[in-house]
Design an enzyme around this catalytic site. Structure first.
Site, PDB file in Angstrom:
ATOM      1  N   ASP A  39       0.807  -1.216   0.000  1.00 23.08           N
ATOM      2  CA  ASP A  39       0.000   0.000   0.000  1.00 23.08           C
ATOM      3  C   ASP A  39       0.841   1.268   0.000  1.00 23.08           C
ATOM      4  O   ASP A  39       1.436   1.625   1.018  1.00 23.08           O
ATOM      5  CB  ASP A  39      -0.900  -0.035   1.235  1.00 23.08           C
ATOM      6  CG  ASP A  39      -1.793   1.175   1.362  1.00 23.08           C
ATOM      7  OD1 ASP A  39      -2.005   1.864   0.345  1.00 23.08           O
ATOM      8  OD2 ASP A  39      -2.289   1.433   2.473  1.00 23.08           O
ATOM      9  N   ASP A  83      -1.978   5.712  -5.079  1.00 19.83           N
ATOM     10  CA  ASP A  83      -2.291   4.849  -3.947  1.00 19.83           C
ATOM     11  C   ASP A  83      -2.652   3.442  -4.392  1.00 19.83           C
ATOM     12  O   ASP A  83      -3.769   3.180  -4.849  1.00 19.83           O
ATOM     13  CB  ASP A  83      -3.445   5.470  -3.151  1.00 19.83           C
ATOM     14  CG  ASP A  83      -3.742   4.736  -1.865  1.00 19.83           C
ATOM     15  OD1 ASP A  83      -3.116   3.689  -1.623  1.00 19.83           O
ATOM     16  OD2 ASP A  83      -4.599   5.205  -1.101  1.00 19.83           O
TER      17      ASP A  83
END
Length: 387
Positions: A97, A281
């Site tokens: 992430d 992201d």
């Protein structure tokens, strides 16, 4: 998906100082796999992202590279790879992430964790070091995870990071136990850490001189084309690059991989001409825009606002035109098939939405169409169309 909030890759309600050179040696990799029983909720994904970014509403070592194959979960909802922790190694399935910086995983001390989750047992590792430092993470749907901080060896493909800070979950909300993952590995900058003064895995790869280049690169496949993907630490894979790489400056003052989007077009028609900020992201499923930008784009597609951060879009791709975002000096394209996130009976959920944020989030809808090289030291990213 984001697993979209701070460690929001588990909410799932949802920079190369020099130009890169081709790599001819075999690279170690992490594989991603998909869970075909899970059904993604786009609305919860938006809510999770909102919570993740709520404060905005603001010695020599032989160098190597680590290649981790990724698993594509369902219809590109999320991507995760196998990482091992401890000595001897224990396998954990983690989401990589770039929108957060913590590394956490469920542990054997977690009675509330799912029976199908891999739980790290620190008592079986002869390199584990315990602490009394606690941590807690909250999610967009109200779910939480918490536990104690420890240190141990973490392996990313063939790369072994010594004394990596790891947050071991002793509690997680019931909504987590049915996910096909065991935790999350943050690739954001260290200032984003829930616990301060804890080096991220990439920080340690660089400081321990495990990799010679301060980079990692991502390739996300598409379920329609077989899924999968890979993340490489210390290098990149030219086999997945289709066209020239464009260097984009990164603003990391908030700990994110922040970039600037100059304009947006639908087909050849400009729909957004004023520049806006965005975050790359890998832990967010959709392409989320500011409310104003999202509605301008939706209007161009005659998309219907569900009033929950998502849109209903025409299921017939012949009626759609590609979405183009300009970053740096190049236009990057989201093809029409990626504009449909989920095909439901007689209506489709769009691959873009909004979250009430002052910046956009370039999630997997964008990432699965592009190869991205992240340089942590400069910092910048290099982006090209993927293949």
């Amino acid at each position: 998906m984001k697993i979209i909030s701070c460690v929001a890759a588990i909410c799932l309600a949802l920079s190369v100082n020099a130009a890169p050179t081709n790599t001819t040696t075999e690279l170690p990799s992490f594989s991603l796999h998909s869970n075909h029983e899970f059904k993604f909720n786009a609305t919860r994904g938006v809510l999770s992202a909102r919570t993740k970014y709520s404060r905005f509403i603001e010695g020599s070592t032989s160098f190597s590279v680590g290649k981790v194959p990724l698993t594509d979960y369902l219809y590109d909802i999320m991507y995760y790879g196998n990482v091992t922790v401890g000595t001897p190694p224990q396998l954990m399935r983690l989401v990589f992430d770039t929108g957060s910086s913590d590394l956490w995983t469920v542990s054997t001390s977690c009675d509330s964790c799912g029976s199908k989750q891999n739980k790290f047992d620190p008592t079986l590792s002869n390199t584990y070091k315990t602490t009394e430092k606690s941590w807690e993470i909250s999610y967009g749907d109200g779910s939480t995870a918490s536990g104690l901080l420890g240190y141990d060896t973490v392996r990313l493909g063939d790369l072994a990071i010594k004394e990596q800070g790891i947050e071991l979950a002793e509690f997680e909300s019931p909504s987590f136990m049915y996910k096909p993952i065991d935790g999350l590995l943050g690739l954001g900058f260290s200032s984003l850490n829930t616990l301060k003064n804890i080096a991220t895995p990439v920080d340690n790869l660089i400081s321990q001189k495990i990799i010679s280049k301060p980079i990692f690169s991502t390739y996300y496949g598409k379920e329609a084309s077989g899924g999968g993907g890979e993340i490489i630490f210390g290098d990149y894979n030219p086999k997945h690059i289709d066209g020239p790489l464009t260097t984009i400056p990164v603003n990391n003052t908030q700990g994110f991989w922040g970039v600037n989007v100059k304009n947006v077009k639908v087909g050849k028609t400009s729909v957004v001409t004023a520049p806006f900020d965005a975050i790359i992201d890998t832990g967010t499923t959709l392409l989320l825009f500011t409310d104003e930008v999202a509605h301008s784009i939706a209007a161009a597609y005659n998309a219907i606002d569900r009033r929950d951060g998502t849109f209903i879009i025409d299921c017939d791709t012949t009626n759609l035109k590609p979405l183009h975002l300009t970053l740096g000096k190049r236009q990057f394209t989201i093809p029409v098939e990626s504009l449909i996130f989920y095909n439901e009976p007689e209506r489709c959920t769009a691959g873009f939405g909004y979250g009430g944020l002052p910046f956009a989030i370039l999630g997997d809808t964008f990432i699965k169409n592009h190869y991205i090289i992240f340089n942590q030291e400069i910092p910048n990213v290099k982006i090209a169309r993927s293949k």
